[in-house]
Write an enzyme that holds these catalytic residues in place. Structure first.
Site, mmCIF file in Angstrom:
data_model
loop_
_atom_site.group_PDB
_atom_site.id
_atom_site.type_symbol
_atom_site.label_atom_id
_atom_site.label_comp_id
_atom_site.label_asym_id
_atom_site.label_seq_id
_atom_site.Cartn_x
_atom_site.Cartn_y
_atom_site.Cartn_z
ATOM 1 N N GLN A 94 83.772 54.115 33.189
ATOM 2 C CA GLN A 94 84.324 54.371 34.447
ATOM 3 C C GLN A 94 85.568 54.833 34.377
ATOM 4 O O GLN A 94 86.650 54.056 33.770
ATOM 5 C CB GLN A 94 84.293 53.042 35.238
ATOM 6 C CG GLN A 94 85.269 52.918 36.499
ATOM 7 C CD GLN A 94 84.670 54.046 37.341
ATOM 8 O OE1 GLN A 94 83.422 54.380 37.679
ATOM 9 N NE2 GLN A 94 85.725 54.898 37.987
ATOM 10 N N GLY A 126 79.906 52.907 43.754
ATOM 11 C CA GLY A 126 79.462 54.141 43.379
ATOM 12 C C GLY A 126 80.611 54.978 42.829
ATOM 13 O O GLY A 126 81.773 54.520 43.066
ATOM 14 N N MET A 127 80.528 55.726 41.821
ATOM 15 C CA MET A 127 81.540 56.630 41.279
ATOM 16 C C MET A 127 80.595 58.055 41.277
ATOM 17 O O MET A 127 79.831 58.269 40.848
ATOM 18 C CB MET A 127 81.668 56.240 39.938
ATOM 19 C CG MET A 127 82.667 57.129 39.195
ATOM 20 S SD MET A 127 84.246 56.972 40.112
ATOM 21 C CE MET A 127 84.702 58.952 39.698
ATOM 22 N N GLU A 128 81.646 58.802 41.763
ATOM 23 C CA GLU A 128 80.937 60.355 42.161
ATOM 24 C C GLU A 128 80.986 61.085 40.730
ATOM 25 O O GLU A 128 81.304 62.275 40.940
ATOM 26 C CB GLU A 128 81.873 60.889 43.107
ATOM 27 C CG GLU A 128 83.346 61.177 42.951
ATOM 28 C CD GLU A 128 84.251 60.347 43.157
ATOM 29 O OE1 GLU A 128 83.791 58.938 43.079
ATOM 30 O OE2 GLU A 128 85.488 60.315 43.262
ATOM 31 N N GLU A 142 89.273 60.560 49.202
ATOM 32 C CA GLU A 142 88.650 59.200 49.842
ATOM 33 C C GLU A 142 88.552 59.581 51.258
ATOM 34 O O GLU A 142 87.431 59.203 51.998
ATOM 35 C CB GLU A 142 89.098 57.993 49.357
ATOM 36 C CG GLU A 142 88.907 57.791 47.886
ATOM 37 C CD GLU A 142 87.421 57.738 47.388
ATOM 38 O OE1 GLU A 142 86.766 57.949 48.201
ATOM 39 O OE2 GLU A 142 87.482 57.868 46.264
ATOM 40 N N LYS A 178 84.330 44.706 44.826
ATOM 41 C CA LYS A 178 84.549 44.361 46.381
ATOM 42 C C LYS A 178 83.876 43.356 46.717
ATOM 43 O O LYS A 178 84.399 42.744 47.813
ATOM 44 C CB LYS A 178 83.773 45.722 47.152
ATOM 45 C CG LYS A 178 83.684 45.502 48.515
ATOM 46 C CD LYS A 178 82.916 46.649 49.154
ATOM 47 C CE LYS A 178 82.125 46.043 50.439
ATOM 48 N NZ LYS A 178 81.045 46.857 50.762
HETATM 49 N N1 BES Z 1 85.656 57.307 43.713
HETATM 50 C C1 BES Z 1 85.564 55.881 44.302
HETATM 51 C C2 BES Z 1 85.615 54.819 43.336
HETATM 52 C C3 BES Z 1 86.949 54.645 42.525
HETATM 53 C C4 BES Z 1 88.065 55.116 43.344
HETATM 54 C C5 BES Z 1 87.003 54.146 41.450
HETATM 55 C C6 BES Z 1 89.293 54.710 42.581
HETATM 56 C C7 BES Z 1 88.308 54.166 40.682
HETATM 57 C C8 BES Z 1 89.218 54.406 41.414
HETATM 58 C C9 BES Z 1 84.163 55.896 44.758
HETATM 59 O O1 BES Z 1 83.820 57.201 45.637
HETATM 60 C C10 BES Z 1 83.921 55.132 46.160
HETATM 61 O O2 BES Z 1 84.959 55.171 46.833
HETATM 62 N N2 BES Z 1 83.372 53.937 46.049
HETATM 63 C C11 BES Z 1 83.214 52.910 46.993
HETATM 64 C C12 BES Z 1 82.118 53.041 47.761
HETATM 65 C C13 BES Z 1 82.162 53.763 49.093
HETATM 66 C C14 BES Z 1 80.908 53.588 49.987
HETATM 67 C C15 BES Z 1 83.573 53.356 49.759
HETATM 68 C C16 BES Z 1 83.214 51.539 46.241
HETATM 69 O O3 BES Z 1 82.850 51.684 45.044
HETATM 70 O O4 BES Z 1 83.340 50.493 46.960
HETATM 71 ZN ZN ZN Z 2 84.821 57.478 47.438
#
Ligand code: BES
Ligand code: ZN
Length: 604
Positions: free
Chosen positions: A140, A270-272, A319, A559
């Protein structure tokens, strides 16, 4: 269109407070990675060759590293080792790796291995996977953890292409954020190529026992054999999502789009990672009700991966746009009712977050001030939901048609570039506002970006279905039996709203009545179960404790995990339970989640 060719990845690449790199001097454009994956030692070992442009005839190139063991450095194809220097450690950022170069040097090769301090990596034993047979590794990298497994210029403003060769134990497969294999090979040697330039935070690797199942020509799913069927069912709308996304904001730039389902310790939803979203298994609800997360990660293929935030202070550019885009996909797929419910749930979270910060806090500005701090601190609802609110306000002010055209142009004109908040504001004024001073005033973008809280002109949304939920909750509060409530055909979102609307404090017999009637403690939907467990902790509802414990032992998604621990430590009893649970659950968590829980339990 303006001339973009001459300076593909530089203009915005400076001023990143979270990188030691000096891209105006020497800047990477391609990475050649050779790694061997050692599960016994929990170590990656190999070589990273950095191809760069020496733009200022610099006598050195600077890379970001953290907790890496640098074994030797070579210039270009030379066989003899060359000097290097590691600067002293800076909190969160690690150490600058300084490599002296000649004016004609084109590449540097770094022989290195990772250490126990490689926070990007999580090494899982077979017991921590779904199949229980083989170990698993995933990375990650976002926000600044790429540097813990690759010595690289780790700034979102610096893009490069890459090729990689990864050796894994035979029987396992490897995938990266690149062109990927769809089958195992017996030697365990995999080659990858990423032809589109990406920033380091999108470097990704997963190794384990997984298989591939295509959904259509462009999309598919990787998952452990025992999970693959459930996963393909859950994600069967993926081809449609991709088509909708393209019809909204232009062609998909990354050829293929796959999703890999990781073990439950994955710290995020998730991670894009480009071409292959990394996803938590907790969205496998069995009824496709949690797939907006996939729409979100897919949307990042435009907002984030194609047009990238210049620094982590501009995180909302990634985001906020993505949440807006995600909602448009979900609206097209499941209708406005559905999208509005998601929207309201998001706003609800945003309000809680801002309340927690205090409504004058600079952390509630869209433009963040993370200098000297861990960029992880910016990962909260402000960038996501306040960002989305601003974009919805623009949509409402200018009309959907105009706004869509604006966004589409934004993605094509800024493709493979970086943009900071100030550049976006400028672009917005010249391409959307176009002198309409009434609209400019009505929105007041500066107030949104550089001011706290939720501005008064925020869009108001209503959901008929949520209003019905509120009525049912009221009826129950007034003494009607739970079994008489009209909850027929409730969707996941309605159940979530239902639980959120319950009074803060509930008596044991009330919790029991709700649980017996609606079977919340037995929910196979992770979001519903989580919402209920939060209630259970706050109300010391003991019948749910066994489920709480097993949930926290298995799931490392921050989360979910963080709010549950936060809730537990509010009472002495709860803190005891939290410490007890954490003793066994901590080893199952990724470093990102561990740090967050360590802070809750031991730094207050
Ligand atoms: N890019 C983020 C995950 C992230 C952000 C990882 C900053 C590390 C640092 C990913 O796209 C994301 O936003 N994931 C959310 C889910 C989304 C539906 C809001 C998550 O993992 O909760
Ligand atoms: Zn995101």
């Amino acid at each position: 269109m303006k001339d973009q060719k001459t300076t593909p990845n530089i203009a915005e690449a400076t001023n990143d407070p979270h990188s030691f790199a000096d891209p105006a001097a020497a800047i990477i454009h391609h990475l050649d990675l050779k790694l061997e994956v050692n599960f016994e030692l929990k170590q990656l070992k190999g070589n990273a060759r950095i191809h760069f442009r020496n733009r200022a005839k610099s006598d050195k190139i600077i890379l970001d590293t953290r907790n890496l063991k640098i074994e030797g450095v070579r210039l270009d194809d030379e066989s003899k080792v060359s000097p290097f220097h590691l600067e002293s450690e800076v909190e969160f950022l690690g150490q600058a790796l300084i490599i002296p170069i000649h004016p004609e040097t084109k590449s540097v090769s770094i022989q290195y291995s990772t250490t126990d301090g490689a926070d990007a990596l999580q090494w899982l034993s077979p017991e921590q996977t779904a199949g229980k047979q083989f170990p698993f590794l995933f990375t990650q990298s976002q926000a600044i953890l790429a540097r813990t497994w690759v010595p690289v210029q780790d700034s979102p403003g610096i893009r490069f292409t890459y090729e990689a060769e990864v050796k894994v134990p035979s029987g396992l497969m490897a995938v990266m954020s690149a062109e990927n294999p769809t089958e195992k090979n017996t030697e365990g040697l995999y080659r990858f190529s990423m032809k589109q330039p990406i920033p380091a935070y999108l470097l990704a690797l997963a190794v384990g026992d997984f298989v591939y199942e295509p959904l259509d020509r462009r999309t598919g799913v990787y998952a452990e054999p025992v999970t693959i069927e459930k996963a393909t069912y859950e994600f069967s709308d993926l081809p449609k999502m991709l088509e909708i996304a393209e019809s909204l904001y232009g062609p998909y730039a990354w050829d293929k789009y796959d999703v890999i389902v990781l073990p439950p310790s994955f710290p995020f939803g998730g991670m894009e990672n480009p071409r292959i979203t990394f996803a938590t298994p907790t969205i496998l609800a069995g009824d496709r009700s949690l797939t907006s997360l996939i729409a979100h990660e897919l949307a990042h293929s435009w907002s984030g991966n194609l047009v990238t935030n210049a620094t982590w202070n501009d995180f909302w550019i990634n985001e906020g746009f993505t949440v807006y885009f995600e909602a448009r996909i979900m609206e097209a797929l499941y209708g406005k009712d559905f999208a509005d419910m998601q929207f309201l749930l998001g706003v609800e979270e945003l309000k809680k977050t801002i309340e927690g910060f205090g409504d004058r806090s600079i952390d509630s500005h869209l433009k963040l001030q993370l200098d000297g701090r861990d960029p992880d601190e910016g990962m909260n609802e402000v960038a996501y939901e306040k960002g989305r609110l601003l974009l919805v306000l623009m949509e409402q002010t200018f009309g959907r048609e105009k706004f869509d055209q604006f966004l589409k142009n934004h993605f094509s004109q800024n493709a493979f570039k970086t943009i900071n908040t100030e550049q976006f504001i400028e672009y917005y004024r010249s391409e959307l506002v176009k002198g309409d001073s009434a609209a400019e005033k009505a929105i007041d973008i500066e107030r949104w970006v550089y001011g706290p809280g939720i501005p008064e002109n925020a869009p108001q949304i209503r959901s008929e279905r949520f209003e019905q939920v509120a009525l049912e909750v009221d009826r129950w509060i007034k003494g009607n039996k739970a079994s008489t409530l009209n909850t027929k055909n409730y969707s996941t979102n309605e159940w979530l709203r239902f639980i959120h609307l319950l009074p803060e404090k509930l008596r044991p017999e009330q919790m029991l009545e709700l649980d017996n009637t609606f079977q919340f403690s037995n929910s196979s939907n992770s979001e519903i179960l989580f919402a209920w467990l939060e209630k259970a902790v706050v109300n010391a509802y003991e019948p749910a404790y066994p489920v709480l414990k097993s949930f926290l032992n298995e799931v490392g998604r921050r989360k979910f995990v963080r709010p549950l621990f936060k809730a537990m430590i509010k009472t002495a009893e709860g803190r005891k339970m939290a410490e007890e649970i954490y003793k066994t659950s901590r080893p199952n968590y990724h470093s990102v989640t561990q740090s967050s829980i360590d802070e809750i339990l031991y730094q207050n």
